[in-house]
Design an enzyme around this catalytic site. Sequence first.
Site, PDB file in Angstrom:
ATOM      1  N   ARG A 114      -2.314  -1.929  -3.681  1.00  0.00           N
ATOM      2  CA  ARG A 114      -3.580  -1.237  -3.466  1.00  0.00           C
ATOM      3  C   ARG A 114      -3.610   0.011  -4.355  1.00  0.00           C
ATOM      4  NH1 ARG A 114      -5.289   2.827   1.094  1.00  0.00           N
ATOM      5  NH2 ARG A 114      -7.519   2.843   0.728  1.00  0.00           N
ATOM      6  N   ARG A 142     -13.155  14.864   7.555  1.00  0.00           N
ATOM      7  CA  ARG A 142     -13.959  15.147   6.351  1.00  0.00           C
ATOM      8  C   ARG A 142     -15.397  15.416   6.752  1.00  0.00           C
ATOM      9  NH1 ARG A 142     -12.028   9.859   3.879  1.00  0.00           N
ATOM     10  NH2 ARG A 142      -9.942  10.301   3.109  1.00  0.00           N
ATOM     11  N   HIS A 196     -12.962   2.276   0.055  1.00  0.00           N
ATOM     12  CA  HIS A 196     -12.871   1.223   1.095  1.00  0.00           C
ATOM     13  C   HIS A 196     -13.377  -0.120   0.562  1.00  0.00           C
ATOM     14  CE1 HIS A 196     -13.333   4.395   4.547  1.00  0.00           C
ATOM     15  NE2 HIS A 196     -12.049   4.205   4.248  1.00  0.00           N
ATOM     16  N   GLU A 213      -7.573  -5.527   5.097  1.00  0.00           N
ATOM     17  CA  GLU A 213      -7.422  -5.176   3.675  1.00  0.00           C
ATOM     18  C   GLU A 213      -6.180  -5.828   3.074  1.00  0.00           C
ATOM     19  OE1 GLU A 213      -8.219  -1.271   5.310  1.00  0.00           O
ATOM     20  OE2 GLU A 213      -9.005  -0.695   3.346  1.00  0.00           O
ATOM     21  N   ASN A 247       0.862  -1.182   0.000  1.00  0.00           N
ATOM     22  CA  ASN A 247       0.000   0.000   0.000  1.00  0.00           C
ATOM     23  C   ASN A 247       0.900   1.235   0.000  1.00  0.00           C
ATOM     24  OD1 ASN A 247      -1.857   1.999   0.409  1.00  0.00           O
ATOM     25  ND2 ASN A 247      -2.739   1.112   2.274  1.00  0.00           N
ATOM     26  N   ASP A 255      -9.651  12.539  16.655  1.00  0.00           N
ATOM     27  CA  ASP A 255      -9.567  11.137  17.056  1.00  0.00           C
ATOM     28  C   ASP A 255     -10.713  10.828  18.020  1.00  0.00           C
ATOM     29  OD1 ASP A 255      -8.807   8.741  18.584  1.00  0.00           O
ATOM     30  OD2 ASP A 255      -6.916   8.915  17.493  1.00  0.00           O
ATOM     31  N   GLY A 315     -11.174   1.243  12.784  1.00  0.00           N
ATOM     32  CA  GLY A 315     -10.721   1.741  14.097  1.00  0.00           C
ATOM     33  C   GLY A 315     -11.825   1.960  15.108  1.00  0.00           C
ATOM     34  N   ILE A 316     -12.850   2.728  14.745  1.00  0.00           N
ATOM     35  CA  ILE A 316     -13.929   3.013  15.696  1.00  0.00           C
ATOM     36  C   ILE A 316     -14.865   1.802  15.801  1.00  0.00           C
ATOM     37  CG2 ILE A 316     -15.886   4.546  16.200  1.00  0.00           C
ATOM     38  CD1 ILE A 316     -14.395   6.735  14.553  1.00  0.00           C
TER      39      ILE A 316
HETATM   40  P1  AMP Z   1      -8.641   3.569  11.079  1.00  0.00           P
HETATM   41  O1  AMP Z   1      -8.756   4.727  10.126  1.00  0.00           O
HETATM   42  O2  AMP Z   1      -9.523   2.425  10.726  1.00  0.00           O
HETATM   43  O3  AMP Z   1      -7.216   3.173  11.360  1.00  0.00           O
HETATM   44  O4  AMP Z   1      -9.224   4.102  12.471  1.00  0.00           O
HETATM   45  C1  AMP Z   1      -8.516   5.053  13.227  1.00  0.00           C
HETATM   46  C2  AMP Z   1      -9.480   5.696  14.201  1.00  0.00           C
HETATM   47  O5  AMP Z   1     -10.075   4.698  15.041  1.00  0.00           O
HETATM   48  C3  AMP Z   1      -8.780   6.631  15.179  1.00  0.00           C
HETATM   49  O6  AMP Z   1      -8.664   7.911  14.640  1.00  0.00           O
HETATM   50  C4  AMP Z   1      -9.736   6.633  16.342  1.00  0.00           C
HETATM   51  O7  AMP Z   1     -10.664   7.649  16.123  1.00  0.00           O
HETATM   52  C5  AMP Z   1     -10.447   5.305  16.272  1.00  0.00           C
HETATM   53  N1  AMP Z   1     -10.099   4.441  17.418  1.00  0.00           N
HETATM   54  C6  AMP Z   1      -9.062   3.601  17.523  1.00  0.00           C
HETATM   55  N2  AMP Z   1      -9.065   2.985  18.733  1.00  0.00           N
HETATM   56  C7  AMP Z   1     -10.159   3.449  19.391  1.00  0.00           C
HETATM   57  C8  AMP Z   1     -10.729   3.208  20.691  1.00  0.00           C
HETATM   58  N3  AMP Z   1     -10.165   2.371  21.555  1.00  0.00           N
HETATM   59  N4  AMP Z   1     -11.852   3.899  21.016  1.00  0.00           N
HETATM   60  C9  AMP Z   1     -12.412   4.750  20.164  1.00  0.00           C
HETATM   61  N5  AMP Z   1     -11.934   5.008  18.931  1.00  0.00           N
HETATM   62  C10 AMP Z   1     -10.819   4.375  18.547  1.00  0.00           C
END
Ligand code: AMP
Length: 390
Positions: free
Chosen positions: A88, A235, A177, A377, A7, A276, A324-325
Amino acid sequence: MKILSVNCGSSSLKFQMYEMPEKEVLISGNFERIGLENSFYSYKINGEKTKKEASLPNHGEAVKILVQELLDNNIVNSLDEIKGIGHRVVQGADKFDRTVIIDESVKETISELSKLAPLHNPAALIGINAFEQYVKDATATAVFDTAFHQTMKEEQYIYALPYDWYTKYGIRKYGAHGTSHKYITKYMQDYFKENKKLIICHIGSGGSITAVKDGKCVDTSMGFTPNAGIVMGTRCGDIDASIIPFMIDNGLTSKDIDTAINKESGLKGITGGISDSRDIEDGIKEGNKKCILAQKLFVRSVVNYIAKYYVLLNGADAIIFTAGIGENSPETRMQIMESLSSLGIKGDNEANNSRGKFTKISSSDSTVECFVVPTNEELMIAEDTYELVK
Ligand code: AMP
Protein backbone atom coordinates in the site's frame (compact mmCIF):
# COMPACT_ATOMS: atom_id res chain seq x y z
CA MET A 1 -1.04 -18.67 -5.70
CA LYS A 2 0.23 -17.02 -2.51
CA ILE A 3 0.03 -13.24 -2.41
CA LEU A 4 1.09 -11.05 0.49
CA SER A 5 -0.64 -7.74 1.16
CA VAL A 6 1.53 -5.24 3.05
CA ASN A 7 0.81 -1.90 4.70
CA CYS A 8 3.88 -0.19 6.17
CA GLY A 9 3.58 2.76 8.52
CA SER A 10 6.51 4.67 9.99
CA SER A 11 6.59 2.33 13.02
CA SER A 12 4.33 -0.52 11.95
CA LEU A 13 3.97 -3.26 9.36
CA LYS A 14 0.60 -4.90 8.78
CA PHE A 15 0.38 -7.96 6.58
CA GLN A 16 -2.11 -10.50 5.29
CA MET A 17 -1.30 -13.50 3.13
CA TYR A 18 -3.92 -14.82 0.71
CA GLU A 19 -4.31 -17.96 -1.32
CA MET A 20 -5.53 -16.52 -4.62
CA PRO A 21 -7.85 -16.59 -6.46
CA GLU A 22 -9.74 -18.33 -3.60
CA LYS A 23 -9.27 -15.19 -1.42
CA GLU A 24 -8.49 -17.44 1.55
CA VAL A 25 -6.60 -15.65 4.34
CA LEU A 26 -3.69 -17.89 5.42
CA ILE A 27 -2.20 -15.56 8.02
CA SER A 28 -2.63 -11.94 9.06
CA GLY A 29 -0.72 -9.86 11.54
CA ASN A 30 0.96 -6.72 12.64
CA PHE A 31 4.44 -5.61 13.74
CA GLU A 32 4.21 -2.65 16.08
CA ARG A 33 6.54 -0.08 17.62
CA ILE A 34 9.23 -0.72 14.99
CA GLY A 35 12.29 1.39 15.86
CA LEU A 36 10.94 2.00 19.37
CA GLU A 37 11.21 0.27 22.75
CA ASN A 38 8.81 -2.51 23.79
CA SER A 39 8.21 -3.61 20.21
CA PHE A 40 6.13 -6.69 19.52
CA TYR A 41 4.23 -8.52 16.82
CA SER A 42 1.11 -10.59 16.59
CA TYR A 43 -0.44 -12.84 13.99
CA LYS A 44 -3.58 -14.85 13.49
CA ILE A 45 -3.83 -18.27 11.82
CA ASN A 46 -7.24 -20.01 11.59
CA GLY A 47 -8.62 -17.55 14.14
CA GLU A 48 -5.89 -18.35 16.68
CA LYS A 49 -3.89 -15.33 17.77
CA THR A 50 -0.22 -15.35 18.82
CA LYS A 51 1.61 -12.38 20.31
CA LYS A 52 5.38 -12.15 20.78
CA GLU A 53 7.78 -9.53 22.04
CA ALA A 54 10.78 -8.94 19.78
CA SER A 55 13.49 -6.40 19.21
CA LEU A 56 12.45 -4.58 16.01
CA PRO A 57 15.11 -1.93 15.34
CA ASN A 58 13.91 -1.48 11.74
CA HIS A 59 11.42 -2.78 9.16
CA GLY A 60 14.06 -5.17 7.75
CA GLU A 61 14.15 -7.02 11.06
CA ALA A 62 10.33 -7.24 11.05
CA VAL A 63 10.39 -8.75 7.53
CA LYS A 64 13.12 -11.21 8.56
CA ILE A 65 10.98 -12.40 11.50
CA LEU A 66 7.85 -12.50 9.33
CA VAL A 67 9.39 -14.80 6.70
CA GLN A 68 10.69 -17.10 9.45
CA GLU A 69 7.19 -17.29 10.98
CA LEU A 70 5.74 -18.10 7.54
CA LEU A 71 8.16 -21.03 7.29
CA ASP A 72 7.82 -22.18 10.93
CA ASN A 73 4.00 -22.18 10.71
CA ASN A 74 4.03 -24.04 7.38
CA ILE A 75 2.22 -21.19 5.63
CA VAL A 76 4.87 -21.69 2.96
CA ASN A 77 7.44 -24.49 2.62
CA SER A 78 9.76 -22.24 0.71
CA LEU A 79 9.75 -18.47 0.17
CA ASP A 80 9.59 -18.83 -3.61
CA GLU A 81 5.94 -19.91 -3.13
CA ILE A 82 5.18 -16.22 -2.49
CA LYS A 83 4.50 -15.00 -6.01
CA GLY A 84 3.39 -11.45 -5.32
CA ILE A 85 3.72 -8.78 -2.65
CA GLY A 86 1.35 -5.81 -2.85
CA HIS A 87 2.46 -2.69 -1.01
CA ARG A 88 0.00 0.00 0.00
CA VAL A 89 1.39 3.41 -0.99
CA VAL A 90 -0.50 6.45 0.24
CA GLN A 91 0.47 9.04 -2.37
CA GLY A 92 0.77 8.34 -6.10
CA ALA A 93 -0.41 11.86 -7.04
CA ASP A 94 -1.09 12.21 -10.79
CA LYS A 95 1.80 9.86 -11.62
CA PHE A 96 -0.12 6.62 -11.07
CA ASP A 97 -3.71 5.85 -12.00
CA ARG A 98 -3.48 2.13 -11.28
CA THR A 99 -1.50 -0.53 -9.43
CA VAL A 100 1.94 -1.08 -10.97
CA ILE A 101 4.80 -3.55 -10.74
CA ILE A 102 7.60 -1.93 -8.77
CA ASP A 103 10.90 -1.22 -10.56
CA GLU A 104 13.61 1.33 -9.85
CA SER A 105 11.78 4.14 -11.65
CA VAL A 106 8.56 3.46 -9.68
CA LYS A 107 10.59 3.60 -6.47
CA GLU A 108 12.15 6.91 -7.55
CA THR A 109 8.74 8.40 -8.27
CA ILE A 110 7.34 7.21 -4.90
CA SER A 111 10.36 8.83 -3.28
CA GLU A 112 9.86 12.12 -5.19
CA LEU A 113 6.22 12.11 -4.06
CA SER A 114 7.33 11.96 -0.41
CA LYS A 115 7.12 15.76 -0.41
CA LEU A 116 3.32 15.31 -0.65
CA ALA A 117 3.17 12.52 1.97
CA PRO A 118 6.23 13.00 4.18
CA LEU A 119 5.20 10.41 6.80
CA HIS A 120 3.72 7.73 4.58
CA ASN A 121 5.65 7.37 1.30
CA PRO A 122 9.09 6.96 2.95
CA ALA A 123 7.62 4.21 5.19
CA ALA A 124 6.24 2.38 2.15
CA LEU A 125 9.67 2.56 0.48
CA ILE A 126 11.35 1.14 3.57
CA GLY A 127 8.90 -1.78 3.44
CA ILE A 128 9.42 -2.32 -0.30
CA ASN A 129 13.21 -2.42 0.14
CA ALA A 130 13.00 -4.70 3.18
CA PHE A 131 10.88 -7.29 1.32
CA GLU A 132 13.20 -7.10 -1.70
CA GLN A 133 16.04 -8.12 0.58
CA TYR A 134 14.31 -11.18 2.06
CA VAL A 135 11.76 -12.32 -0.55
CA LYS A 136 13.78 -11.97 -3.71
CA ASP A 137 11.66 -13.84 -6.26
CA ALA A 138 8.24 -12.30 -5.64
CA THR A 139 6.79 -9.65 -7.95
CA ALA A 140 6.26 -6.50 -5.89
CA THR A 141 3.46 -4.09 -6.71
CA ALA A 142 2.54 -0.61 -5.49
CA VAL A 143 -1.16 -0.08 -4.78
CA PHE A 144 -1.81 3.65 -4.50
CA ASP A 145 -4.49 5.12 -2.24
CA THR A 146 -4.89 7.98 -4.71
CA ALA A 147 -5.10 5.93 -7.95
CA PHE A 148 -8.88 5.35 -7.92
CA HIS A 149 -9.45 9.11 -7.80
CA GLN A 150 -7.39 9.87 -10.89
CA THR A 151 -10.54 9.79 -13.03
CA MET A 152 -11.74 13.09 -11.52
CA LYS A 153 -12.08 15.88 -14.08
CA GLU A 154 -10.05 19.06 -13.72
CA GLU A 155 -13.08 21.02 -12.54
CA GLN A 156 -13.35 18.59 -9.61
CA TYR A 157 -9.69 18.42 -8.62
CA ILE A 158 -8.45 21.96 -9.16
CA TYR A 159 -8.64 24.54 -6.35
CA ALA A 160 -9.59 28.14 -7.10
CA LEU A 161 -6.10 29.26 -6.07
CA PRO A 162 -3.39 30.86 -8.27
CA TYR A 163 -3.11 28.31 -11.10
CA ASP A 164 0.68 28.18 -10.89
CA TRP A 165 0.39 26.71 -7.36
CA TYR A 166 -0.88 23.66 -9.24
CA THR A 167 1.75 23.68 -12.01
CA LYS A 168 4.68 24.60 -9.71
CA TYR A 169 3.78 22.81 -6.47
CA GLY A 170 1.28 20.14 -7.52
CA ILE A 171 -1.47 21.63 -5.34
CA ARG A 172 -4.74 19.95 -6.38
CA LYS A 173 -7.13 17.38 -4.97
CA TYR A 174 -5.70 13.85 -4.97
CA GLY A 175 -8.10 12.17 -2.53
CA ALA A 176 -7.34 9.14 -0.36
CA HIS A 177 -8.87 5.82 0.80
CA GLY A 178 -8.96 4.95 -2.94
CA THR A 179 -8.26 1.27 -2.31
CA SER A 180 -11.34 1.06 -0.07
CA HIS A 181 -13.55 3.03 -2.49
CA LYS A 182 -12.40 0.79 -5.35
CA TYR A 183 -13.15 -2.36 -3.32
CA ILE A 184 -16.68 -1.13 -2.52
CA THR A 185 -17.26 -0.09 -6.15
CA LYS A 186 -16.31 -3.58 -7.35
CA TYR A 187 -18.40 -5.21 -4.61
CA MET A 188 -21.47 -3.22 -5.68
CA GLN A 189 -20.79 -3.99 -9.37
CA ASP A 190 -20.96 -7.67 -8.44
CA TYR A 191 -24.12 -7.12 -6.36
CA PHE A 192 -26.05 -5.10 -8.97
CA LYS A 193 -24.47 -6.95 -11.94
CA GLU A 194 -23.99 -3.52 -13.53
CA ASN A 195 -22.53 -0.10 -12.78
CA LYS A 196 -24.78 2.10 -10.70
CA LYS A 197 -24.43 5.65 -9.37
CA LEU A 198 -22.92 5.23 -5.91
CA ILE A 199 -22.13 7.49 -2.98
CA ILE A 200 -19.61 5.67 -0.82
CA CYS A 201 -19.18 6.82 2.77
CA HIS A 202 -15.91 5.47 4.17
CA ILE A 203 -16.30 6.71 7.72
CA GLY A 204 -13.80 5.54 10.31
CA SER A 205 -11.29 7.48 12.39
CA GLY A 206 -10.45 9.10 9.05
CA GLY A 207 -13.30 9.52 6.62
CA SER A 208 -14.02 10.26 2.99
CA ILE A 209 -17.07 10.32 0.76
CA THR A 210 -16.76 9.44 -2.94
CA ALA A 211 -19.17 9.85 -5.85
CA VAL A 212 -18.89 6.98 -8.34
CA LYS A 213 -20.41 6.70 -11.82
CA ASP A 214 -19.70 4.00 -14.44
CA GLY A 215 -17.34 2.37 -11.92
CA LYS A 216 -15.17 5.51 -11.77
CA CYS A 217 -14.58 8.22 -9.19
CA VAL A 218 -16.29 11.48 -10.17
CA ASP A 219 -15.39 13.39 -7.00
CA THR A 220 -14.14 12.68 -3.49
CA SER A 221 -14.10 14.64 -0.24
CA MET A 222 -10.44 14.34 0.75
CA GLY A 223 -8.20 16.81 -1.02
CA PHE A 224 -4.54 17.73 -1.42
CA THR A 225 -4.15 15.83 1.84
CA PRO A 226 -6.49 13.57 3.84
CA ASN A 227 -7.37 16.56 6.01
CA ALA A 228 -10.08 17.89 3.70
CA GLY A 229 -13.75 16.91 3.60
CA ILE A 230 -15.85 15.66 6.50
CA VAL A 231 -15.21 16.10 10.23
CA MET A 232 -13.01 13.19 11.40
CA GLY A 233 -11.74 11.72 14.68
CA THR A 234 -8.88 14.21 15.01
CA ARG A 235 -8.88 16.06 11.65
CA CYS A 236 -10.89 19.21 11.07
CA GLY A 237 -12.10 18.56 7.52
CA ASP A 238 -13.13 21.57 5.41
CA ILE A 239 -12.44 24.94 7.05
CA ASP A 240 -11.97 28.54 5.95
CA ALA A 241 -8.34 28.64 4.73
CA SER A 242 -7.85 32.14 6.17
CA ILE A 243 -7.92 30.69 9.69
CA ILE A 244 -4.36 29.42 9.04
CA PRO A 245 -2.61 32.79 8.40
CA PHE A 246 -4.77 34.32 11.17
CA MET A 247 -3.39 31.79 13.68
CA ILE A 248 0.16 32.28 12.35
CA ASP A 249 -0.28 35.99 13.08
CA ASN A 250 -1.37 34.91 16.56
CA GLY A 251 1.97 33.17 17.15
CA LEU A 252 1.50 29.56 15.99
CA THR A 253 4.08 28.01 13.67
CA SER A 254 3.07 26.03 10.58
CA LYS A 255 4.09 22.88 12.47
CA ASP A 256 1.82 23.80 15.42
CA ILE A 257 -1.05 24.30 13.00
CA ASP A 258 -0.32 21.07 11.14
CA THR A 259 -0.50 19.20 14.46
CA ALA A 260 -3.64 21.06 15.54
CA ILE A 261 -5.62 20.46 12.33
CA ASN A 262 -4.57 16.81 11.97
CA LYS A 263 -4.28 15.54 15.54
CA GLU A 264 -6.19 17.91 17.83
CA SER A 265 -9.28 18.78 15.82
CA GLY A 266 -12.40 16.98 14.59
CA LEU A 267 -14.39 15.13 17.27
CA LYS A 268 -11.39 15.42 19.59
CA GLY A 269 -11.14 19.17 19.11
CA ILE A 270 -14.81 19.83 19.84
CA THR A 271 -15.02 17.56 22.89
CA GLY A 272 -11.58 18.43 24.27
CA GLY A 273 -10.22 14.89 23.97
CA ILE A 274 -12.75 12.32 22.77
CA SER A 275 -11.99 11.12 19.24
CA ASP A 276 -13.51 7.63 19.22
CA SER A 277 -17.13 7.67 18.16
CA ARG A 278 -17.98 4.84 20.61
CA ASP A 279 -16.96 7.21 23.43
CA ILE A 280 -18.89 10.03 21.79
CA GLU A 281 -22.00 7.80 21.77
CA ASP A 282 -21.46 6.99 25.46
CA GLY A 283 -21.03 10.71 26.19
CA ILE A 284 -24.29 11.52 24.38
CA LYS A 285 -26.13 8.95 26.54
CA GLU A 286 -24.76 10.75 29.63
CA GLY A 287 -25.91 14.12 28.26
CA ASN A 288 -22.40 15.45 27.53
CA LYS A 289 -23.08 18.65 25.55
CA LYS A 290 -19.75 18.63 23.72
CA CYS A 291 -20.33 15.06 22.54
CA ILE A 292 -23.81 16.02 21.32
CA LEU A 293 -22.35 18.99 19.44
CA ALA A 294 -19.47 16.93 17.95
CA GLN A 295 -21.88 14.27 16.70
CA LYS A 296 -24.12 16.94 15.12
CA LEU A 297 -21.14 18.44 13.28
CA PHE A 298 -19.96 15.02 12.15
CA VAL A 299 -23.36 13.92 10.82
CA ARG A 300 -23.96 17.29 9.15
CA SER A 301 -20.60 17.15 7.36
CA VAL A 302 -21.35 13.65 5.98
CA VAL A 303 -24.91 14.66 4.97
CA ASN A 304 -23.61 17.78 3.20
CA TYR A 305 -21.27 15.68 1.03
CA ILE A 306 -23.93 13.08 0.26
CA ALA A 307 -26.34 15.87 -0.80
CA LYS A 308 -23.64 17.53 -2.90
CA TYR A 309 -22.77 14.28 -4.66
CA TYR A 310 -26.45 13.38 -5.13
CA VAL A 311 -26.75 16.57 -7.19
CA LEU A 312 -23.40 16.04 -8.96
CA LEU A 313 -24.43 12.51 -10.01
CA ASN A 314 -27.90 13.71 -10.98
CA GLY A 315 -29.40 11.32 -8.45
CA ALA A 316 -27.91 8.23 -6.87
CA ASP A 317 -28.82 4.53 -6.90
CA ALA A 318 -27.07 3.54 -3.68
CA ILE A 319 -25.43 5.02 -0.59
CA ILE A 320 -22.90 2.71 1.04
CA PHE A 321 -21.61 2.93 4.60
CA THR A 322 -18.24 1.36 5.35
CA ALA A 323 -15.18 1.49 7.71
CA GLY A 324 -15.25 1.59 11.55
CA ILE A 325 -18.20 3.92 12.07
CA GLY A 326 -20.00 3.10 8.82
CA GLU A 327 -19.94 -0.63 9.55
CA ASN A 328 -20.57 -0.51 13.29
CA SER A 329 -22.69 2.46 14.29
CA PRO A 330 -26.43 2.03 13.56
CA GLU A 331 -27.13 5.30 15.41
CA THR A 332 -24.87 7.39 13.19
CA ARG A 333 -26.13 5.72 10.01
CA MET A 334 -29.76 6.33 11.00
CA GLN A 335 -29.06 9.99 11.85
CA ILE A 336 -27.47 10.42 8.41
CA MET A 337 -30.37 8.70 6.62
CA GLU A 338 -32.96 10.72 8.59
CA SER A 339 -31.19 13.96 7.66
CA LEU A 340 -31.60 12.96 4.00
CA SER A 341 -35.36 12.39 4.26
CA SER A 342 -36.08 15.38 1.99
CA LEU A 343 -34.53 13.30 -0.82
CA GLY A 344 -36.95 10.47 -0.02
CA ILE A 345 -34.24 8.41 1.69
CA LYS A 346 -35.59 6.18 4.48
CA GLY A 347 -33.71 3.84 6.78
CA ASP A 348 -35.19 0.57 8.03
CA ASN A 349 -34.72 0.50 11.82
CA GLU A 350 -34.63 -3.26 12.11
CA ALA A 351 -32.31 -3.90 9.17
CA ASN A 352 -30.06 -1.05 10.25
CA ASN A 353 -29.46 -2.73 13.61
CA SER A 354 -26.60 -4.63 12.01
CA ARG A 355 -22.85 -4.52 12.51
CA GLY A 356 -19.92 -5.51 10.32
CA LYS A 357 -21.79 -7.43 7.64
CA PHE A 358 -23.33 -6.75 4.24
CA THR A 359 -26.87 -5.48 4.88
CA LYS A 360 -29.42 -3.44 2.99
CA ILE A 361 -30.49 -0.90 5.60
CA SER A 362 -32.98 1.28 3.68
CA SER A 363 -36.70 0.62 3.69
CA SER A 364 -38.42 -0.74 0.58
CA ASP A 365 -39.93 2.67 -0.27
CA SER A 366 -36.62 4.59 0.04
CA THR A 367 -35.74 6.51 -3.15
CA VAL A 368 -32.10 5.46 -2.78
CA GLU A 369 -31.00 2.04 -1.53
CA CYS A 370 -28.63 2.21 1.44
CA PHE A 371 -26.20 -0.53 2.40
CA VAL A 372 -23.56 -1.49 4.92
CA VAL A 373 -20.61 -3.09 3.13
CA PRO A 374 -17.51 -4.06 5.15
CA THR A 375 -14.44 -2.77 3.35
CA ASN A 376 -11.39 -4.93 2.72
CA GLU A 377 -8.38 -2.93 1.56
CA GLU A 378 -6.00 -5.86 2.09
CA LEU A 379 -8.03 -8.07 -0.25
CA MET A 380 -8.15 -5.28 -2.86
CA ILE A 381 -4.34 -5.03 -2.68
CA ALA A 382 -4.05 -8.80 -3.06
CA GLU A 383 -6.51 -8.89 -5.99
CA ASP A 384 -4.72 -6.10 -7.88
CA THR A 385 -1.39 -7.84 -7.27
CA TYR A 386 -2.74 -11.23 -8.33
CA GLU A 387 -4.01 -9.72 -11.61
CA LEU A 388 -0.56 -8.33 -12.39
CA VAL A 389 1.36 -11.48 -11.39
CA LYS A 390 -1.04 -13.77 -13.25
P1 AMP B 1 -11.33 2.71 11.16
O1 AMP B 1 -10.48 3.94 11.03
O2 AMP B 1 -12.08 2.37 9.93
O3 AMP B 1 -10.58 1.54 11.75
O4 AMP B 1 -12.46 3.08 12.23
C1 AMP B 1 -12.14 3.24 13.59
C2 AMP B 1 -13.26 4.02 14.25
O5 AMP B 1 -14.50 3.33 14.09
C3 AMP B 1 -13.09 4.12 15.76
O6 AMP B 1 -12.29 5.22 16.09
C4 AMP B 1 -14.50 4.33 16.22
O7 AMP B 1 -14.75 5.71 16.21
C5 AMP B 1 -15.36 3.69 15.16
N1 AMP B 1 -16.08 2.50 15.69
C6 AMP B 1 -15.63 1.24 15.75
N2 AMP B 1 -16.57 0.43 16.31
C7 AMP B 1 -17.64 1.22 16.59
C8 AMP B 1 -18.93 1.00 17.18
N3 AMP B 1 -19.30 -0.21 17.60
N4 AMP B 1 -19.75 2.07 17.32
C9 AMP B 1 -19.37 3.28 16.91
N5 AMP B 1 -18.19 3.55 16.34
C10 AMP B 1 -17.32 2.55 16.19
